[in-house]
Structures are given as structure tokens and as C-alpha cells.
Design a protein around this motif. Structure first.
Motif, PDB file in Angstrom:
ATOM      1  N   GLU A 117       6.326  -0.966   0.065  1.00  0.00           N
ATOM      2  CA  GLU A 117       6.487  -1.544  -1.279  1.00  0.00           C
ATOM      3  C   GLU A 117       7.868  -1.207  -1.844  1.00  0.00           C
ATOM      4  O   GLU A 117       8.506  -2.054  -2.467  1.00  0.00           O
ATOM      5  CB  GLU A 117       5.389  -1.051  -2.211  1.00  0.00           C
ATOM      6  N   LYS A 118       8.294   0.021  -1.626  1.00  0.00           N
ATOM      7  CA  LYS A 118       9.613   0.476  -2.103  1.00  0.00           C
ATOM      8  C   LYS A 118      10.728  -0.337  -1.439  1.00  0.00           C
ATOM      9  O   LYS A 118      11.657  -0.793  -2.114  1.00  0.00           O
ATOM     10  CB  LYS A 118       9.772   1.969  -1.818  1.00  0.00           C
ATOM     11  N   ASN A 119      10.615  -0.545  -0.129  1.00  0.00           N
ATOM     12  CA  ASN A 119      11.623  -1.308   0.611  1.00  0.00           C
ATOM     13  C   ASN A 119      11.642  -2.774   0.150  1.00  0.00           C
ATOM     14  O   ASN A 119      12.710  -3.373   0.035  1.00  0.00           O
ATOM     15  CB  ASN A 119      11.378  -1.236   2.109  1.00  0.00           C
ATOM     16  N   LEU A 120      10.481  -3.341  -0.107  1.00  0.00           N
ATOM     17  CA  LEU A 120      10.420  -4.725  -0.573  1.00  0.00           C
ATOM     18  C   LEU A 120      11.051  -4.893  -1.953  1.00  0.00           C
ATOM     19  O   LEU A 120      11.732  -5.873  -2.222  1.00  0.00           O
ATOM     20  CB  LEU A 120       8.977  -5.232  -0.596  1.00  0.00           C
ATOM     21  N   SER A 121      10.819  -3.924  -2.815  1.00  0.00           N
ATOM     22  CA  SER A 121      11.352  -4.019  -4.173  1.00  0.00           C
ATOM     23  C   SER A 121      12.870  -3.792  -4.200  1.00  0.00           C
ATOM     24  O   SER A 121      13.541  -4.239  -5.117  1.00  0.00           O
ATOM     25  CB  SER A 121      10.654  -3.030  -5.112  1.00  0.00           C
ATOM     26  N   GLU A 122      13.399  -3.093  -3.206  1.00  0.00           N
ATOM     27  CA  GLU A 122      14.837  -2.841  -3.152  1.00  0.00           C
ATOM     28  C   GLU A 122      15.593  -3.987  -2.506  1.00  0.00           C
ATOM     29  O   GLU A 122      16.804  -4.069  -2.611  1.00  0.00           O
ATOM     30  CB  GLU A 122      15.115  -1.540  -2.385  1.00  0.00           C
ATOM     31  N   SER A 123      14.854  -4.878  -1.817  1.00  0.00           N
ATOM     32  CA  SER A 123      15.511  -6.010  -1.116  1.00  0.00           C
ATOM     33  C   SER A 123      15.965  -7.074  -2.077  1.00  0.00           C
ATOM     34  O   SER A 123      15.485  -7.366  -3.075  1.00  0.00           O
ATOM     35  CB  SER A 123      14.545  -6.650  -0.117  1.00  0.00           C
TER      36      SER A 123
END
Length: 123
Positions: A117-123
Motif C-alpha cells: 500500500e505504501k509503495n502504491l501511494s508513493e507511485s
């Protein structure tokens, strides 16, 4: 002509009192259908089916069911928050699982989901 619904009603498997007992055992006392079946000397499938029928047809049973779902979701949310806080503070997954009394795989799943979720939100 015989109406099938009349036949079903006349051969009710559970009384209203038993319905109330089932819902109280399930949503007030937190018993599982297997435990309720044993307490009431009934078949587990009968109890499970009756719970489903009561939840779908009675507002009082439905409201208890929804409250239970919301409570479980909130407990899971708080547990996951504790896991992430400890993970971010540098605790190992093993230490987190021991401290919170949960399976190491649960900790791993929560941390992996959080990272995704963290990686998706940073993309």
C-alpha cells in the motif's frame, strides 16, 4: 390446495425462544455455531442455517451481526496499527508476534500488505 409455506411454518425447527437463545449465544456470548449446537443438542448445520436465516430476515439479528462485523474490523485495524508501529520502530517480526501473541505469519502478512500500500501511494 396446500401452500408449501404453510407446511414449512407448521413444522418449524426452532421456536421463537430458541431463535432468541441462538442469537444471544452467537452475538452476546460470542459462541460459534458448533458450541451453540452442542449446548442446544442440535446439529451444527441447523444452527448455522438458522443464524443465516435470522440475520437475513430479522432486523434485530441483522443489527447485532453488523455490530459484530464492525467490532471485528476495528479490532483487526488496531492490531494492524500496533504491528506497523512496532515494525517501524525496528522490532523483528518474531518479537512482534511474541509480544502481541499472534502468529508470525500474521505479522508478515500485515507488514507485506502495508509495504504494498505504501509503495502504491508513493507511485
Amino acid at each position: 390446495m396446500i401452500n408449501m409455506n404453510d407446511c414449512i411454518d407448521s413444522v418449524r425447527l426452532f421456536t421463537e425462544k430458541e431463535d432468541i437463545m441462538i442469537i444471544n449465544f452467537k452475538y452476546i456470548n460470542g459462541k460459534k455455531p458448533k458450541e451453540i449446537a452442542k449446548l442446544m443438542n442440535r446439529d451444527e448445520a441447523q444452527i448455522s442455517n438458522r443464524i443465516d436465516a435470522l440475520v437475513s430476515s430479522n432486523e434485530w439479528a441483522k443489527s447485532l451481526h453488523v455490530m459484530q462485523l464492525k467490532t471485528k474490523a476495528r479490532v483487526r485495524e488496531l492490531r494492524n496499527k500496533k504491528i506497523i508501529e512496532r515494525h517501524e520502530s525496528g522490532m523483528s517480526r518474531h518479537e512482534i508476534s511474541k509480544e502481541l501473541g499472534i502468529a508470525k505469519q500474521t505479522v508478515t502478512n500485515v507488514v507485506m500488505r502495508w509495504r504494498n500500500e505504501k509503495n502504491l501511494s508513493e507511485s
